[in-house]
Design a protein around this motif. Structure first.
Motif, short mmCIF file in Angstrom:
data_model
loop_
_atom_site.label_atom_id
_atom_site.label_comp_id
_atom_site.label_asym_id
_atom_site.label_seq_id
_atom_site.Cartn_x
_atom_site.Cartn_y
_atom_site.Cartn_z
N TRP A 165 0.86 -1.18 0.00
CA TRP A 165 0.00 0.00 0.00
C TRP A 165 0.90 1.22 0.00
CZ3 TRP A 165 -0.09 3.90 3.70
CH2 TRP A 165 -1.15 4.82 3.61
N ARG A 166 0.54 2.22 -0.83
CA ARG A 166 1.29 3.47 -0.88
C ARG A 166 0.34 4.65 -0.80
NH1 ARG A 166 3.91 3.23 -6.36
NH2 ARG A 166 2.23 1.77 -6.76
N GLN A 167 0.76 5.67 -0.07
CA GLN A 167 0.01 6.92 0.02
C GLN A 167 0.86 8.03 -0.58
OE1 GLN A 167 -2.24 8.49 3.65
NE2 GLN A 167 -0.28 9.53 3.81
N ALA A 168 0.22 8.88 -1.37
CA ALA A 168 0.91 10.03 -1.95
C ALA A 168 0.00 11.25 -1.88
CB ALA A 168 1.30 9.75 -3.40
N PHE A 169 0.62 12.43 -1.81
CA PHE A 169 -0.10 13.69 -1.81
C PHE A 169 0.33 14.51 -3.01
CE2 PHE A 169 -0.40 14.00 3.15
CZ PHE A 169 -1.34 12.99 3.16
N SER A 170 -0.61 15.30 -3.52
CA SER A 170 -0.33 16.26 -4.58
C SER A 170 -0.90 17.60 -4.17
CB SER A 170 -0.98 15.80 -5.90
OG SER A 170 -0.83 16.80 -6.89
N VAL A 171 -0.12 18.65 -4.40
CA VAL A 171 -0.59 20.01 -4.11
C VAL A 171 -0.92 20.77 -5.40
CG1 VAL A 171 0.58 20.20 -1.88
CG2 VAL A 171 1.77 20.92 -3.97
N ASP A 172 -0.78 20.08 -6.55
CA ASP A 172 -1.03 20.75 -7.83
C ASP A 172 -2.09 20.02 -8.66
OD1 ASP A 172 0.30 18.51 -8.74
OD2 ASP A 172 2.07 19.60 -9.45
N GLY A 173 -3.07 19.46 -7.97
CA GLY A 173 -4.19 18.84 -8.68
C GLY A 173 -3.88 17.49 -9.30
N GLY A 174 -2.80 16.86 -8.88
CA GLY A 174 -2.47 15.53 -9.38
C GLY A 174 -1.45 15.48 -10.50
N ARG A 175 -0.83 16.62 -10.81
CA ARG A 175 0.22 16.60 -11.84
C ARG A 175 1.50 15.95 -11.31
NH1 ARG A 175 -2.39 21.37 -12.63
NH2 ARG A 175 -0.85 22.63 -11.52
N ARG A 176 1.86 16.29 -10.05
CA ARG A 176 3.03 15.69 -9.40
C ARG A 176 2.59 15.11 -8.06
NH1 ARG A 176 5.42 21.03 -10.59
NH2 ARG A 176 4.61 21.38 -8.52
N TRP A 177 3.18 13.98 -7.70
CA TRP A 177 2.83 13.29 -6.47
C TRP A 177 4.07 13.08 -5.61
CZ3 TRP A 177 -2.15 12.35 -5.20
CH2 TRP A 177 -3.09 12.41 -6.22
N GLU A 178 3.90 13.22 -4.30
CA GLU A 178 4.94 12.87 -3.35
C GLU A 178 4.45 11.66 -2.55
OE1 GLU A 178 7.38 15.48 -0.35
OE2 GLU A 178 5.54 14.77 0.65
N THR A 179 5.09 10.53 -2.77
CA THR A 179 4.78 9.35 -1.95
C THR A 179 5.35 9.61 -0.57
OG1 THR A 179 4.81 7.88 -3.86
CG2 THR A 179 5.12 6.86 -1.68
N ASN A 180 4.48 9.47 0.46
CA ASN A 180 4.92 9.78 1.81
C ASN A 180 4.77 8.63 2.79
OD1 ASN A 180 2.16 9.95 2.86
ND2 ASN A 180 2.03 11.85 1.72
N TRP A 181 4.16 7.53 2.36
CA TRP A 181 4.03 6.38 3.25
C TRP A 181 3.91 5.13 2.39
CZ3 TRP A 181 0.94 7.10 8.33
CH2 TRP A 181 1.13 6.02 9.19
N VAL A 182 4.69 4.11 2.76
CA VAL A 182 4.65 2.83 2.07
C VAL A 182 4.54 1.74 3.12
CG1 VAL A 182 5.87 1.22 0.54
CG2 VAL A 182 6.11 3.70 0.20
N MET A 183 3.57 0.85 2.93
CA MET A 183 3.41 -0.32 3.81
C MET A 183 3.63 -1.57 2.98
SD MET A 183 0.04 0.40 6.09
CE MET A 183 -0.08 1.78 7.22
N GLU A 184 4.54 -2.42 3.44
CA GLU A 184 4.76 -3.74 2.84
C GLU A 184 4.17 -4.75 3.81
OE1 GLU A 184 6.14 -4.30 -0.10
OE2 GLU A 184 7.09 -2.37 -0.53
N LEU A 185 3.13 -5.46 3.35
CA LEU A 185 2.43 -6.42 4.20
C LEU A 185 2.87 -7.84 3.86
CD1 LEU A 185 0.39 -3.90 3.51
CD2 LEU A 185 -1.21 -5.30 4.78
N THR A 186 3.10 -8.64 4.90
CA THR A 186 3.34 -10.08 4.72
C THR A 186 2.44 -10.82 5.70
OG1 THR A 186 5.23 -9.98 6.25
CG2 THR A 186 5.72 -9.88 3.89
N ARG A 187 1.89 -11.91 5.22
CA ARG A 187 0.91 -12.66 6.02
C ARG A 187 1.57 -13.28 7.25
NH1 ARG A 187 -4.04 -13.20 5.02
NH2 ARG A 187 -3.92 -12.75 2.80
N ARG A 188 0.85 -13.21 8.37
CA ARG A 188 1.33 -13.84 9.62
C ARG A 188 0.90 -15.28 9.65
NH1 ARG A 188 -0.11 -10.28 14.79
NH2 ARG A 188 -2.13 -10.16 13.83
#
Length: 152
Positions: free
Chosen positions: A129-152
């Protein structure tokens, strides 16, 4: 085609490795890394689900409620934490070719942002899962959080 089974891969218990930018929207390249554990359960026969994630080093828990809108064939994802007790504005979207893309509007430190969640690299035992923010309406994105999930 998107549908009620889109998030079936997420049901169960997960180890989560997190990478989160220390400071957002300032061009930072400094990341914090920390562990979490998550559990996701279906509701409404798969047309909804809820997960709870615990971040022990942060001393906080989060919860995501996902609801499928059959008329629009889209998911609405709602996030909250036990620290806030308030639902953040939802992100809305769907899966195409095994990748889920969800968009919404929020603020970060008082700045309006476009928010993007992406679910990808989905297998029986892992997902990202990745989260990104854009301050220019979606032209450029800054990914600011990445979650790598593995099953328990």
């Amino acid at each position: 085609m998107t549908g009620t089974g889109d998030f079936d891969f997420l049901f169960g218990d997960w180890h989560v490795h997190n990478r989160r930018l220390r400071r957002r929207l300032v061009g930072s390249a400094d990341w914090d890394e920390f562990a979490a554990s998550a559990a996701c359960r279906p509701l409404f026969g798969g047309a909804a689900n809820v997960d709870e994630i615990a971040f022990p080093t942060l001393g906080v828990r989060g919860l995501t409620l996902r609801l499928f809108d059959p008329e629009r064939r889209q998911w609405r994802l709602h996030w909250t934490t036990d620290a806030s007790g308030v639902l953040f504005p939802p992100v809305v979207g769907a899966f195409t070719d095994g990748v889920g893309r969800f968009f919404g509007d929020d603020t970060e430190a008082g700045v309006p942002v476009r928010v993007r969640f992406v679910w990808d690299r989905i297998t029986a035992g892992s997902a990202r899962w990745r989260q990104a923010f854009s301050v220019d309406g979606g032209r450029r994105w800054e990914t600011n959080w990445v979650m790598e999930l593995t099953r328990r």
